[in-house]
Design a protein around this motif. Structure first.
Motif, PDB file in Angstrom:
ATOM      1  N   PRO A  12      70.406   0.861  33.992  1.00 56.63           N
ATOM      2  CA  PRO A  12      67.952   1.165  34.410  1.00 56.63           C
ATOM      3  C   PRO A  12      67.675   0.007  35.486  1.00 56.63           C
ATOM      4  CG  PRO A  12      67.943   0.937  32.475  1.00 56.63           C
ATOM      5  CD  PRO A  12      69.689   0.498  32.737  1.00 56.63           C
ATOM      6  N   GLU A  13      68.811  -1.635  35.769  1.00 66.78           N
ATOM      7  CA  GLU A  13      68.463  -1.877  36.897  1.00 66.78           C
ATOM      8  C   GLU A  13      69.321  -2.367  38.266  1.00 66.78           C
ATOM      9  OE1 GLU A  13      68.443  -3.425  33.591  1.00 66.78           O
ATOM     10  OE2 GLU A  13      66.308  -2.726  33.315  1.00 66.78           O
ATOM     11  N   THR A  14      70.384  -2.060  37.260  1.00 68.65           N
ATOM     12  CA  THR A  14      71.917  -2.352  38.499  1.00 68.65           C
ATOM     13  C   THR A  14      72.496  -1.114  38.832  1.00 68.65           C
ATOM     14  OG1 THR A  14      71.238  -4.849  38.358  1.00 68.65           O
ATOM     15  CG2 THR A  14      72.972  -4.048  39.448  1.00 68.65           C
ATOM     16  N   HIS A  15      72.610  -0.559  40.070  1.00 62.87           N
ATOM     17  CA  HIS A  15      73.802   0.193  40.601  1.00 62.87           C
ATOM     18  C   HIS A  15      74.789  -0.605  41.189  1.00 62.87           C
ATOM     19  CE1 HIS A  15      75.155   3.940  40.759  1.00 62.87           C
ATOM     20  NE2 HIS A  15      75.297   3.821  41.729  1.00 62.87           N
ATOM     21  N   HIS A  16      76.346   0.094  40.677  1.00 62.88           N
ATOM     22  CA  HIS A  16      77.510  -0.839  41.165  1.00 62.88           C
ATOM     23  C   HIS A  16      78.032   0.166  42.360  1.00 62.88           C
ATOM     24  CE1 HIS A  16      77.118  -4.648  38.881  1.00 62.88           C
ATOM     25  NE2 HIS A  16      76.993  -3.195  38.050  1.00 62.88           N
TER      26      HIS A  16
ATOM     27  N   ARG B  37      72.693   2.644  50.383  1.00 63.11           N
ATOM     28  CA  ARG B  37      72.025   4.034  50.234  1.00 63.11           C
ATOM     29  C   ARG B  37      72.170   5.122  51.699  1.00 63.11           C
ATOM     30  NH1 ARG B  37      69.407  -0.640  48.210  1.00 63.11           N
ATOM     31  NH2 ARG B  37      68.295   0.126  46.004  1.00 63.11           N
ATOM     32  N   ALA B  38      72.525   5.190  52.212  1.00 57.38           N
ATOM     33  CA  ALA B  38      72.275   6.298  53.040  1.00 57.38           C
ATOM     34  C   ALA B  38      73.853   6.009  52.641  1.00 57.38           C
ATOM     35  CB  ALA B  38      72.629   5.466  54.488  1.00 57.38           C
TER      36      ALA B  38
ATOM     37  N   ASP C 113      63.560  -0.752  43.802  1.00 61.74           N
ATOM     38  CA  ASP C 113      63.633  -1.763  43.192  1.00 61.74           C
ATOM     39  C   ASP C 113      64.952  -1.531  42.064  1.00 61.74           C
ATOM     40  OD1 ASP C 113      62.816   1.060  42.098  1.00 61.74           O
ATOM     41  OD2 ASP C 113      61.684  -0.232  41.053  1.00 61.74           O
ATOM     42  N   THR C 114      65.890  -0.575  43.186  1.00 59.38           N
ATOM     43  CA  THR C 114      67.248  -1.238  42.014  1.00 59.38           C
ATOM     44  C   THR C 114      67.965  -1.633  42.444  1.00 59.38           C
ATOM     45  OG1 THR C 114      66.956   1.450  40.757  1.00 59.38           O
ATOM     46  CG2 THR C 114      69.213   0.570  40.380  1.00 59.38           C
ATOM     47  N   ASP C 115      68.870  -2.768  41.773  1.00 60.00           N
ATOM     48  CA  ASP C 115      70.213  -4.034  42.011  1.00 60.00           C
ATOM     49  C   ASP C 115      70.732  -3.066  42.599  1.00 60.00           C
ATOM     50  OD1 ASP C 115      71.065  -6.519  43.701  1.00 60.00           O
ATOM     51  OD2 ASP C 115      71.558  -6.134  41.965  1.00 60.00           O
ATOM     52  N   LEU C 116      71.454  -2.804  44.257  1.00 59.30           N
ATOM     53  CA  LEU C 116      72.787  -2.390  44.550  1.00 59.30           C
ATOM     54  C   LEU C 116      73.676  -2.978  44.097  1.00 59.30           C
ATOM     55  CD1 LEU C 116      74.405   0.314  45.076  1.00 59.30           C
ATOM     56  CD2 LEU C 116      73.718   0.993  46.914  1.00 59.30           C
ATOM     57  N   ARG C 117      74.782  -2.905  43.674  1.00 60.18           N
ATOM     58  CA  ARG C 117      75.522  -3.953  44.437  1.00 60.18           C
ATOM     59  C   ARG C 117      76.675  -3.681  44.715  1.00 60.18           C
ATOM     60  NH1 ARG C 117      75.171  -8.212  40.059  1.00 60.18           N
ATOM     61  NH2 ARG C 117      72.451  -8.460  39.582  1.00 60.18           N
ATOM     62  N   VAL C 118      77.633  -3.894  45.947  1.00 62.44           N
ATOM     63  CA  VAL C 118      78.773  -3.579  46.200  1.00 62.44           C
ATOM     64  C   VAL C 118      80.081  -4.023  46.384  1.00 62.44           C
ATOM     65  CG1 VAL C 118      79.617  -2.185  48.336  1.00 62.44           C
ATOM     66  CG2 VAL C 118      77.366  -1.842  47.742  1.00 62.44           C
TER      67      VAL C 118
END
Lengths: 105, 226
Positions: B123-127, B163-164, B176-181
């Motif tokens: 819930p906090e981080t999306h990869h 995000r775009a 507020d979700t951490d997005l890691r690429v």
């Protein structure tokens, strides 16, 4: 500061992502299969393939399609390694083009 | 920089006799407006190189055909199988994230010599996975990469404005979700372990695997129940 090379496009501006998949033409599948078989024979590694693609130069990189870049890179590296010779390649391409040879897996 | 001139090239001032199709025995009449494209030349190069390598005994025509047939069977089924197991078995999920190669071996899969890192969405981080330099991709688990994964737009923008890019896939990531690429290389590949969607409590592992699409394993979309 090192200048960015043409294949190193991460972070640059670009247009919208075209999400449609166009499928692969039979000849493109053959190029892919060729790469897999050469990998299995230890004649060509993925990082070598990419190095060859990067050395095509910016103009060819942008002009060629994805599997055209692969084919150009693979051919150059096979020549470099003397797995094939430029003279026999030229002759074989001419023969195929003239319709003198027809076999194809 | 080395880089040979493209071998076997010739002046493109004349109409060619060969067709553009896949079967060199099938000859079209000359089509000057199409003949001189690089596509035709690279197809010719592919035929010539393949023919020479078969003649030299590097591989056989049968191996080439078998590889093409194998390619047509590839898809995200193995990746989906790993994720579905992780959703029903916490121990497996932990082992998969810690060491994907040995976890996959429990299901009889050999992930091969290139390490695959499994990035678990929470819930906090999306990869999200990209290969900015080319098109590195866990083919064994996902099949061949889609065209967009190899495109200039995705490679350039996934690390600049993820995000775009996700929004173009219909995926909204909360601010507020951490997005890691993650940027793949020839020596390091990634697989996203998506979150199990709500409303799937009664589902079997096989039913769950069907919810796991290629795009959810790259991180551009999220699985949905039904």
């Amino acid at each position: 500061m090192t200048e960015r090379r043409h294949h190193d496009m991460g972070g640059l501006e670009a247009g919208l992502v075209d999400r449609e998949d166009h499928g692969k033409a039979p000849w493109e599948k053959r190029v892919d299969a060729l790469m897999v078989l050469l990998g299995k024979r230890k004649l060509l590694a993925v990082d070598e393939l990419r190095r060859g693609i990067e050395e095509l130069g910016a103009d060819a990189y942008d002009r060629y399609g994805y599997y055209e870049r692969w084919m150009a890179s693979m051919t150059n590296i096979l020549l470099e390694k003397k797995v094939i010779e430029v003279s026999e390649l030229g002759a074989r391409m001419a023969e195929i083009e003239a319709g003198a040879r027809r076999e194809l897996p | 920089m080395s880089g040979h001139e493209s071998p076997g090239g010739h002046d493109h001032g004349h109409p060619h006799g060969h067709g553009h199709g896949e079967d060199p025995t099938h000859r079209h009449p000359p089509q000057p407006d199409l003949e001189d494209t690089p596509l035709a030349r690279h197809q010719l190069m592919q035929m010539a190189v393949t023919s020479l390598l078969i003649e030299k005994g590097v591989f056989s025509a049968g191996e080439m055909r078998a590889q093409i047939e194998h390619m047509d069977t590839l898809g995200p089924a193995r990746g989906a199988e790993l994720v579905a197991r992780a959703w029903v078995d916490d121990g497996f999920r932990e082992r998969l994230v810690a060491d994907s190669k040995s976890a996959a071996a429990e299901l009889g899969m050999d992930l091969g010599p290139i390490p695959i890192l499994v990035m678990e969405n929470t819930p906090e981080t999306h990869h999200l996975v990209v290969c900015t330099l080319c098109s590195c991709y866990p083919r064994f688990l996902l099949g061949l990469p889609p065209d967009w994964y190899k495109s200039r737009s995705y490679r350039s923008r996934a690390v600049r404005e993820p995000r775009a890019v996700l929004a173009e896939f219909g995926t909204e990531i909360a601010p507020d979700t951490d997005l890691r690429v993650h940027d793949s290389t020839a020596d390091m590949r990634y697989l996203v372990l998506p979150m199990r969607p709500a409303g799937t409590d009664g589902m079997s592992e096989a039913e769950l695997a069907k919810l796991v699409t290629r795009d959810t394993l790259i991180g551009v979309t999220m699985p949905r129940a039904g």
